[in-house]
Design a protein around this motif. Structure first.
Motif, PDB file in Angstrom:
ATOM      1  N   GLY A   1       0.809  -1.216   0.000  1.00 15.91           N
ATOM      2  CA  GLY A   1       0.000   0.000   0.000  1.00 15.91           C
ATOM      3  C   GLY A   1       0.834   1.253   0.000  1.00 15.91           C
ATOM      4  N   SER A   2       1.906   1.267   0.802  1.00 14.10           N
ATOM      5  CA  SER A   2       2.779   2.443   0.816  1.00 14.10           C
ATOM      6  C   SER A   2       3.631   2.513  -0.442  1.00 14.10           C
ATOM      7  CB  SER A   2       3.648   2.462   2.080  1.00 14.10           C
ATOM      8  OG  SER A   2       4.183   1.206   2.392  1.00 14.10           O
TER       9      SER A   2
ATOM     10  N   GLY B   1      -2.604   8.590  -0.367  1.00 14.82           N
ATOM     11  CA  GLY B   1      -3.753   7.695  -0.350  1.00 14.82           C
ATOM     12  C   GLY B   1      -5.046   8.405  -0.007  1.00 14.82           C
TER      13      GLY B   1
ATOM     14  N   LEU C   1      -6.939   3.053  -2.324  1.00 12.82           N
ATOM     15  CA  LEU C   1      -6.237   2.233  -1.335  1.00 12.82           C
ATOM     16  C   LEU C   1      -6.257   0.770  -1.729  1.00 12.82           C
ATOM     17  CD1 LEU C   1      -7.493   3.594   2.103  1.00 12.82           C
ATOM     18  CD2 LEU C   1      -5.355   4.118   0.925  1.00 12.82           C
ATOM     19  N   ALA C   2      -5.175   0.086  -1.431  1.00  9.11           N
ATOM     20  CA  ALA C   2      -5.130  -1.363  -1.584  1.00  9.11           C
ATOM     21  C   ALA C   2      -5.713  -1.994  -0.322  1.00  9.11           C
ATOM     22  CB  ALA C   2      -3.692  -1.830  -1.792  1.00  9.11           C
TER      23      ALA C   2
ATOM     24  N   ASN D   1      -7.006  -5.782   1.671  1.00 13.44           N
ATOM     25  CA  ASN D   1      -6.770  -7.222   1.680  1.00 13.44           C
ATOM     26  C   ASN D   1      -8.076  -7.988   1.501  1.00 13.44           C
ATOM     27  OD1 ASN D   1      -8.070  -7.176   4.184  1.00 13.44           O
ATOM     28  ND2 ASN D   1      -6.154  -7.180   5.341  1.00 13.44           N
TER      29      ASN D   1
ATOM     30  N   LYS E   1      -7.730  -2.048   4.873  1.00 16.45           N
ATOM     31  CA  LYS E   1      -6.624  -1.348   4.231  1.00 16.45           C
ATOM     32  C   LYS E   1      -5.305  -2.035   4.563  1.00 16.45           C
ATOM     33  CE  LYS E   1      -4.245   2.606   5.767  1.00 16.45           C
ATOM     34  NZ  LYS E   1      -4.271   3.951   6.359  1.00 16.45           N
ATOM     35  N   LEU E   2      -4.449  -2.194   3.560  1.00 14.02           N
ATOM     36  CA  LEU E   2      -3.103  -2.670   3.828  1.00 14.02           C
ATOM     37  C   LEU E   2      -2.378  -1.608   4.644  1.00 14.02           C
ATOM     38  CD1 LEU E   2      -1.861  -4.215   0.443  1.00 14.02           C
ATOM     39  CD2 LEU E   2      -2.990  -5.348   2.346  1.00 14.02           C
ATOM     40  N   SER E   3      -1.911  -1.982   5.801  1.00 15.23           N
ATOM     41  CA  SER E   3      -1.259  -1.014   6.678  1.00 15.23           C
ATOM     42  C   SER E   3      -0.323  -1.740   7.623  1.00 15.23           C
ATOM     43  CB  SER E   3      -2.296  -0.229   7.495  1.00 15.23           C
ATOM     44  OG  SER E   3      -2.953  -1.088   8.411  1.00 15.23           O
TER      45      SER E   3
ATOM     46  N   GLN F   1     -11.242   2.100  -2.882  1.00 10.77           N
ATOM     47  CA  GLN F   1     -10.565   0.859  -2.506  1.00 10.77           C
ATOM     48  C   GLN F   1     -10.451  -0.075  -3.701  1.00 10.77           C
ATOM     49  OE1 GLN F   1     -13.214  -0.649   0.502  1.00 10.77           O
ATOM     50  NE2 GLN F   1     -12.175   0.460   2.147  1.00 10.77           N
TER      51      GLN F   1
ATOM     52  N   TYR G   1      -6.273  -6.157  -3.340  1.00 13.85           N
ATOM     53  CA  TYR G   1      -4.933  -6.540  -3.776  1.00 13.85           C
ATOM     54  C   TYR G   1      -4.632  -7.936  -3.268  1.00 13.85           C
ATOM     55  CZ  TYR G   1       0.129  -7.118  -3.547  1.00 13.85           C
ATOM     56  OH  TYR G   1       1.387  -7.622  -3.648  1.00 13.85           O
TER      57      TYR G   1
END
Length: 321
Positions: free
Chosen positions: A46-47, A219, A248-249, A251, A256-258, A316, A319
């Motif tokens: 995500g980043s 994002g 945002l990606a 899962n 959110k992927l974080s 969103q 991913y």
């Protein structure tokens, strides 16, 4: 996730006016963009999307690309994370211009700005707890209950910036016209935390002003921070940058992927594959054959073929590696 805009137009153009409302064809970045990670852990996919998106916008338009480490929240920081992030960027072919900026070096500057705002009676102290705010607010927003109490700025209090009188809607170069519920525009917000740390909203705006950042690519989870930041540009009497908010990606659970959700770090050994994925995530359609090329070759292709209009206008996107 950010608050949903009350009114988001389908058009990508808008008349020029205040607070970053600008036509996608009338104004383009020309000076400097940035990627500003916090050192709370290594970069994940995500980043990487945010880094690649900001890099491509800057390079496509011939602007510089700065890296700023936002290290003003020590409780969240992990030792060695800043160096890890920088090595990850290098291994993915994302090379920055100029020296690395460390936000913590600018704390004296932030305190000077706070004093100026306090002297202008734009700030007030607040001793409310989150529990108290939730008891008094139906939507969780701060109801400005300390604005007339004249509490001392000393001690364990948050410093709040008084809201403006305008609607801080804006044109986003990806998402279009963004307008929020009025309660967001009229909520006083924190610029210095109860624990004495500088709040994100103030630090990011002052740093962007001081660094000459003329476009911000990030994002969409930060979309509803933009009206607050526009208020800061207003009180500091500085022009706002162009805004680009990326999808945002998420899962398979829809989260959110974080770093908080334990997203897997990106890996130098898979740089070409994951870089190809990030560029494709941004709607750029890189050839499959590029996956076998070094990251610098992939990045060069993406800069040459970059299309802003191809970035999905979504909040969103799932991913799956």
């Amino acid at each position: 996730m950010p608050a949903t805009p009350k009114d988001s137009k389908n058009s990508r153009t808008h008349d020029n006016s205040e607070f970053g409302l600008s036509s996608a064809t009338a104004t383009k970045p020309s000076l400097r963009g940035r990627f500003a990670p916090s050192p709370s852990g290594p970069l994940h996919f995500g980043s990487l999307v945010a880094a690649v998106g900001s890099y491509l916008v800057a390079r496509h338009y011939g602007a510089e690309w700065q890296v700023r480490i936002e290290d003003i929240d020590p409780p969240r920081e992990i030792e060695g994370a800043a160096d890890t992030i920088l090595r990850q960027l290098e291994s993915f072919g994302l090379h920055w211009d100029g020296p690395i900026i460390y936000q913590s070096d600018n704390i004296p500057r932030f305190n000077d700005i706070l004093e100026e705002l306090k002297q202008a009676d734009l700030l007030y102290a607040c001793d409310c707890t989150r529990k108290k705010v939730n008891q008094l607010s139906d939507d969780g927003r701060y109801p400005n209950i300390c604005q007339d109490k004249r509490l001392s700025f000393d001690g364990e209090v948050a410093w709040k910036l008084r809201h403006g009188q305008r609607e801080y809607d804006f044109f986003d170069q990806i998402q279009g016209h963004c307008q929020f519920d009025n309660s967001l525009y009229h909520e006083d917000f924190t610029v210095k935390r109860k624990d004495g740390l500088i709040a994100y909203q103030l630090a990011v705006v002052v740093d962007d002003i001081d660094s000459g950042i003329d476009h911000v690519v990030r994002g969409i989870d930060l979309l509803d921070s933009t009206p607050r930041q526009l208020r800061l540009y207003e009180v500091l009497d500085k022009p706002a940058p162009l805004w680009y908010h990326l999808p945002l990606a998420i899962n398979e659970d829809g989260n959110k992927l974080s770093k908080q959700n334990h997203a897997e770090p990106i890996e130098a050994s898979r740089a070409s594959h994951q870089l190809h994925q990030a560029i494709a995530f941004l709607g750029q359609k890189p050839p499959v054959s590029l996956r076998q090329e070094p990251p610098e070759i992939i990045i060069d292709w993406a800069i040459e073929h970059f299309s802003l209009e191809s970035i999905p206008r979504q909040q969103q996107i799932p991913y799956f590696d």
